[in-house]
Scaffold this motif. Sequence first.
Motif, short mmCIF file in Angstrom:
data_model
loop_
_atom_site.label_atom_id
_atom_site.label_comp_id
_atom_site.label_asym_id
_atom_site.label_seq_id
_atom_site.Cartn_x
_atom_site.Cartn_y
_atom_site.Cartn_z
N LEU A 12 0.81 -1.21 0.00
CA LEU A 12 0.00 0.00 0.00
C LEU A 12 0.85 1.27 0.00
CD1 LEU A 12 -2.98 0.39 -0.16
CD2 LEU A 12 -3.10 0.34 2.32
N ASP A 13 2.08 1.16 0.45
CA ASP A 13 2.97 2.33 0.47
C ASP A 13 3.19 2.90 -0.94
OD1 ASP A 13 4.42 -0.11 0.05
OD2 ASP A 13 6.29 0.97 0.37
N LYS A 14 3.05 2.07 -1.98
CA LYS A 14 3.19 2.57 -3.36
C LYS A 14 2.10 3.59 -3.67
CE LYS A 14 3.12 -1.39 -5.64
NZ LYS A 14 3.29 -2.45 -6.67
N VAL A 15 0.89 3.30 -3.22
CA VAL A 15 -0.24 4.20 -3.45
C VAL A 15 -0.07 5.47 -2.62
CG1 VAL A 15 -2.76 4.44 -3.33
CG2 VAL A 15 -1.74 2.22 -3.92
N VAL A 16 0.28 5.29 -1.36
CA VAL A 16 0.44 6.43 -0.46
C VAL A 16 1.57 7.34 -0.95
CG1 VAL A 16 1.05 7.09 1.91
CG2 VAL A 16 -0.51 5.18 1.51
N LYS A 17 2.66 6.75 -1.40
CA LYS A 17 3.79 7.53 -1.91
C LYS A 17 3.34 8.38 -3.10
CE LYS A 17 8.56 7.04 -3.46
NZ LYS A 17 8.88 7.14 -4.84
N TYR A 18 2.60 7.78 -4.02
CA TYR A 18 2.11 8.53 -5.18
C TYR A 18 1.22 9.70 -4.74
CZ TYR A 18 -0.31 9.79 -9.45
OH TYR A 18 -0.83 10.51 -10.50
N ASN A 20 1.17 11.24 -1.81
CA ASN A 20 1.98 12.24 -1.11
C ASN A 20 2.81 13.08 -2.09
OD1 ASN A 20 1.24 11.98 1.62
ND2 ASN A 20 2.51 10.16 1.84
N GLU A 21 3.23 12.48 -3.18
CA GLU A 21 4.05 13.19 -4.17
C GLU A 21 3.23 14.08 -5.10
OE1 GLU A 21 6.19 10.05 -6.13
OE2 GLU A 21 7.73 9.95 -4.57
N THR A 22 1.97 13.75 -5.30
CA THR A 22 1.18 14.47 -6.31
C THR A 22 0.11 15.40 -5.75
OG1 THR A 22 -0.35 12.60 -6.55
CG2 THR A 22 1.54 12.68 -8.06
N LEU A 23 -0.30 15.18 -4.51
CA LEU A 23 -1.36 16.03 -3.96
C LEU A 23 -0.77 17.20 -3.17
CD1 LEU A 23 -3.98 13.41 -2.70
CD2 LEU A 23 -3.95 14.68 -4.85
N PRO A 24 -1.46 18.34 -3.20
CA PRO A 24 -0.99 19.49 -2.42
C PRO A 24 -1.25 19.27 -0.92
CG PRO A 24 -3.07 20.00 -3.47
CD PRO A 24 -2.67 18.63 -3.96
N SER A 25 -0.79 20.20 -0.11
CA SER A 25 -0.95 20.08 1.34
C SER A 25 -2.41 20.19 1.77
CB SER A 25 -0.10 21.12 2.07
OG SER A 25 -0.48 22.42 1.66
N ASN A 26 -3.23 20.81 0.94
CA ASN A 26 -4.68 20.86 1.17
C ASN A 26 -5.34 20.11 0.03
OD1 ASN A 26 -4.52 22.58 3.50
ND2 ASN A 26 -4.10 24.27 2.11
N ALA A 27 -5.99 19.01 0.36
CA ALA A 27 -6.57 18.16 -0.69
C ALA A 27 -7.86 17.52 -0.22
CB ALA A 27 -5.57 17.08 -1.09
N ILE A 28 -8.73 17.28 -1.19
CA ILE A 28 -9.95 16.51 -0.95
C ILE A 28 -9.84 15.25 -1.78
CG2 ILE A 28 -12.46 16.45 -1.15
CD1 ILE A 28 -12.42 19.53 -0.93
N VAL A 29 -9.95 14.10 -1.12
CA VAL A 29 -9.80 12.81 -1.78
C VAL A 29 -11.04 11.98 -1.51
CG1 VAL A 29 -8.40 10.73 -1.98
CG2 VAL A 29 -7.29 12.92 -1.42
N PHE A 30 -11.74 11.60 -2.57
CA PHE A 30 -12.89 10.71 -2.45
C PHE A 30 -12.39 9.28 -2.64
CE2 PHE A 30 -16.97 13.27 -3.57
CZ PHE A 30 -16.61 14.28 -2.69
N ILE A 46 -2.31 6.29 4.88
CA ILE A 46 -2.04 7.72 4.66
C ILE A 46 -1.72 8.38 6.00
CG2 ILE A 46 -3.11 9.93 4.03
CD1 ILE A 46 -4.68 8.31 1.85
N ALA A 47 -2.53 8.09 7.01
CA ALA A 47 -2.31 8.67 8.34
C ALA A 47 -0.93 8.29 8.88
CB ALA A 47 -3.41 8.21 9.30
N LYS A 48 -0.57 7.04 8.72
CA LYS A 48 0.74 6.57 9.19
C LYS A 48 1.86 7.32 8.48
CE LYS A 48 3.55 2.42 9.71
NZ LYS A 48 3.65 1.00 9.42
N SER A 49 1.70 7.55 7.18
CA SER A 49 2.74 8.25 6.41
C SER A 49 2.91 9.69 6.88
CB SER A 49 2.43 8.22 4.91
OG SER A 49 1.45 9.18 4.57
N LYS A 50 1.87 10.24 7.48
CA LYS A 50 1.91 11.62 7.96
C LYS A 50 2.33 11.70 9.42
CE LYS A 50 -1.23 13.55 4.57
NZ LYS A 50 -0.21 14.39 3.98
N GLY A 51 2.68 10.55 10.00
CA GLY A 51 3.14 10.53 11.38
C GLY A 51 2.03 10.56 12.41
N ILE A 52 0.84 10.23 11.99
CA ILE A 52 -0.29 10.20 12.93
C ILE A 52 -0.21 8.89 13.71
CG2 ILE A 52 -2.81 10.11 13.14
CD1 ILE A 52 -2.87 11.92 10.61
#
Length: 141
Positions: A12-18, A20-30, A46-52
């Motif tokens: 799943l880190d492949k999806v999260v990495k993509y 994180n690399e393509t979305l801005p700091s403010n994003a809406i994701v459905f 996603i939360a884990k990747s952000k250090g939550i």
Amino acid sequence: MVKEIQASLTELDKVVKYLNETLPSNAIVFLRGDLAAGKTTLTQAIAKSKGIEGEVTSPTFSLQQCYDAADGSSLYHYDLYRLDHEEFMQLGLFEEFEKSGWHIVEWGSDELKAFLEGVGYNVTIVEIEVNKDSRIYRITN
């Protein structure tokens, strides 16, 4: 543009990495997919990747969970499965999208997407399709 990524739950880190690399700091994701497709699992990654730290659960009955990330950003997680567009608007939840951070929306309707885009927001769609031992993630920005 549609990006397609095939990944098992352990990849799943492949999806999260993509994202994180393509979305801005403010994003809406459905997040879209059948029941048990992995929408909340992707949100947890996603939360884990952000250090939550701590448990990230589906806000099925609370409608929204808010998390503060280690980098000072915020993650908002919505589950709109039981809520139609009109109820969402009556509750004033659309105002939450003004808050900075990522807004992850499970079960967001086309009507909500059209409304958000109509008032100037960009909405990224992640469609999750279950495939034997993996998932196919179709990401549309």
